[in-house]
Write a protein that holds these residues in place. Structure first.
Motif, PDB file in Angstrom:
ATOM      1  N   ILE A   1      24.250  52.814  29.349  1.00 52.77           N
ATOM      2  CA  ILE A   1      23.913  51.408  29.186  1.00 52.77           C
ATOM      3  C   ILE A   1      23.671  51.140  27.695  1.00 52.77           C
ATOM      4  CG2 ILE A   1      22.316  49.567  29.793  1.00 52.77           C
ATOM      5  CD1 ILE A   1      24.004  50.521  32.114  1.00 52.77           C
ATOM      6  N   VAL A   2      24.334  50.102  27.178  1.00 49.18           N
ATOM      7  CA  VAL A   2      24.153  49.677  25.786  1.00 49.18           C
ATOM      8  C   VAL A   2      23.490  48.304  25.813  1.00 49.18           C
ATOM      9  CG1 VAL A   2      25.267  49.270  23.566  1.00 49.18           C
ATOM     10  CG2 VAL A   2      26.261  50.916  25.178  1.00 49.18           C
ATOM     11  N   ASP A   3      22.262  48.200  25.297  1.00 50.57           N
ATOM     12  CA  ASP A   3      21.548  46.928  25.348  1.00 50.57           C
ATOM     13  C   ASP A   3      21.989  46.009  24.207  1.00 50.57           C
ATOM     14  OD1 ASP A   3      20.281  47.816  23.056  1.00 50.57           O
ATOM     15  OD2 ASP A   3      18.418  48.376  24.073  1.00 50.57           O
ATOM     16  N   ALA A   4      21.353  44.832  24.146  1.00 50.93           N
ATOM     17  CA  ALA A   4      21.758  43.824  23.161  1.00 50.93           C
ATOM     18  C   ALA A   4      21.548  44.306  21.734  1.00 50.93           C
ATOM     19  CB  ALA A   4      20.992  42.528  23.403  1.00 50.93           C
ATOM     20  N   GLU A   5      20.584  45.214  21.513  1.00 50.33           N
ATOM     21  CA  GLU A   5      20.329  45.733  20.169  1.00 50.33           C
ATOM     22  C   GLU A   5      21.203  46.931  19.820  1.00 50.33           C
ATOM     23  OE1 GLU A   5      17.806  44.996  22.313  1.00 50.33           O
ATOM     24  OE2 GLU A   5      17.441  43.076  21.308  1.00 50.33           O
ATOM     25  N   GLY A   6      22.065  47.360  20.743  1.00 54.62           N
ATOM     26  CA  GLY A   6      22.954  48.479  20.466  1.00 54.62           C
ATOM     27  C   GLY A   6      22.389  49.835  20.804  1.00 54.62           C
ATOM     28  N   HIS A   7      21.233  49.886  21.488  1.00 58.29           N
ATOM     29  CA  HIS A   7      20.666  51.174  21.888  1.00 58.29           C
ATOM     30  C   HIS A   7      21.370  51.686  23.144  1.00 58.29           C
ATOM     31  CE1 HIS A   7      17.351  49.445  19.429  1.00 58.29           C
ATOM     32  NE2 HIS A   7      17.283  50.693  18.990  1.00 58.29           N
ATOM     33  N   VAL A   8      21.689  52.960  23.130  1.00 59.50           N
ATOM     34  CA  VAL A   8      22.429  53.583  24.229  1.00 59.50           C
ATOM     35  C   VAL A   8      21.465  54.410  25.076  1.00 59.50           C
ATOM     36  CG1 VAL A   8      24.368  55.077  24.848  1.00 59.50           C
ATOM     37  CG2 VAL A   8      24.483  53.676  22.784  1.00 59.50           C
TER      38      VAL A   8
END
Length: 440
Positions: free
Chosen positions: A128-135
């Motif tokens: 999962i990649v969130d809106a801030e780009g964290h995986v």
């Protein structure tokens, strides 16, 4: 409706009682000599007013407690189902509403647990990649697949492949076939990307499905079918040639024809043709083994005694090669066909020994280790190694670099490993030479 009626009746009763008490107070104050009665009347009037106030505000307090329980999700709250004046019906109704709300919450929580378990146990890795780009590694398959050291940003996954890291970073969707460096070897993966909404935030779900084993199995099936067809057709064409050549050689061997020297030359030529045709038939029959799918008899067995037995067999064949055997952990157990797997490893060791014939101080290492995801078997030598341009070709049927080689051994070894659901590859050894690695 019942609550309203009973509440209204009780309210009227309280008002009537308060009016009566107030009239009694007025009478006590206007009548001389009733000092004590005045005090009693005022006390009764105050108590009656308090009772009326409590009756009027009790509904508000009950509803406020109910709304507060809903606000904070406190479905364990219980309301008094007694007290009369309709408050027993009100308490029972609110308790029933909270019970239904609690049952709904339990159903939702159970469904969420089911979905979490379903995603966590999926055989496909999910990131999962969130809106801030964290995986985030979202399930067990992802955590088993991406075991190398990495951070939580897309660029941190470049250790598995620069293209894969770029796919995590950009907003592209769809699916594509990528090669990822997993467990120190390249593997083909089917990568899919989709955009989702989660709590008002846009996220991306990346699924990574290993398909190297499937592609290997399909490749081996196509290869064996091709070999089976080729050997069948060649033998069908070669059989009459062999038969006719043998017949012609017999006819030319007639003593009545021996006077003509040309007949003798023809007989020698035909006999040579018959021998070569028969030799080619035997050669093709031997290669039919490549087209036979290995039949596995899997079982669990201790790795150490099995490896020691292979070491004794190799030492008897090539005592001049120093052999080291490592098994980690010492209690390692293998789940495989011991005979077929032994055939693979012995073949690799024998090939390594033959490749080191011109090597000074030949050394061979056989290593078996468990890495949490399966078993790794390595055969490492200090010979000339395998050129990078030939590392894929060496597993093809009939390919060999030795003048006396048949090109069957490594191809059959690959078939056996793939039948186990594993993979085999070759790379450079740390100190020079070749390193064959089997991952089961």
């Amino acid at each position: 409706m019942v609550f309203n009626q009973r509440f209204t009746v009780a309210l009227v009763a309280w008002i009537v009682a308060l009016v009566a008490v107030l009239l009694a107070c007025v009478a006590a104050f206007v009548t001389p000599g009733l000092g004590a009665a005045r005090i009693v009347a005022v006390a009764i009037a105050a108590a009656t007013f308090a009772g009326l106030w409590r009756h009027v505000t009790r509904t508000n307090r009950t509803v406020a407690r109910f709304l507060e329980a809903l606000k904070f999700g406190d479905t364990a709250l219980q309301f008094d189902a007694q007290g009369g004046a309709g408050f027993d019906e009100l308490g029972g109704a609110l308790n029933e509403a909270l019970a239904r709300f609690r049952a709904g919450q339990d159903r939702i929580a159970g469904e969420l647990r089911y979905l979490d378990a379903l995603v966590d146990d999926m055989p496909v890795a999910v990131l999962i990649v969130d809106a801030e780009g964290h995986v985030t590694l979202a399930n067990k398959s992802a955590r088993r697949l991406f075991t190398s050291e990495h951070g939580t940003l897309a660029e941190d996954f470049a250790v598995y492949g620069a293209t894969f890291a770029r796919r995590l970073a950009n907003a592209s969707q769809g699916e594509e076939l990528l090669i990822l460096n997993i467990a120190s070897r390249p593997q083909r993966m089917l990568v899919r990307a989709a955009t989702l909404e989660r709590l008002g935030q846009r996220t991306r779900a990346i699924s990574v499905q290993p398909i190297q084993g499937t592609l290997d199995a399909v490749e081996m099936a196509a290869q064996t079918d091709l070999v089976r067809v080729l050997t069948h057709e060649i033998l069908n064409s070669l059989t009459p040639v062999t038969s006719l050549a043998a017949t012609a050689a017999d006819l030319l061997g007639d003593p009545d024809l021996s006077a003509d020297p040309r007949v003798g030359d023809a007989r020698i030529a035909v006999e040579t043709l018959a021998r070569r045709a028969q030799g080619l038939s035997n050669f093709i029959e031997a290669y039919r083994a490549v087209a036979q799918t290995p039949h596995l008899k899997r079982q669990s067995f201790a790795a150490r005694p099995w490896a020691d037995e292979l070491a004794r067999i190799f030492a008897a064949r090539m005592p001049e090669v120093a052999l080291a055997v490592e098994v980690s952990p010492a209690q390692l157990a293998l789940d495989a066909d011991p005979d077929l797997l032994a055939q693979v490893v012995i073949n690799l060791m024998q090939n390594a020994g033959q490749a080191m014939q011109a090597t000074e101080g030949p050394r061979l290492a056989l290593r078996l280790r468990g890495d949490g995801q399966g078993t790794v078997i390595e055969v490492e030598d200090n010979g000339p190694g395998v050129p990078e341009s030939l590392r894929q070709d060496v597993f093809l049927p009939f390919f060999t670099t030795r003048p006396t080689g048949t090109g069957v051994g490594l191809n059959l070894a690959r078939q056996i490993v793939i039948a186990h659901g594993g993979a085999i590859d070759v790379s450079d050894a740390a100190g020079g030479g070749a390193l064959f690695r089997i991952v089961l």
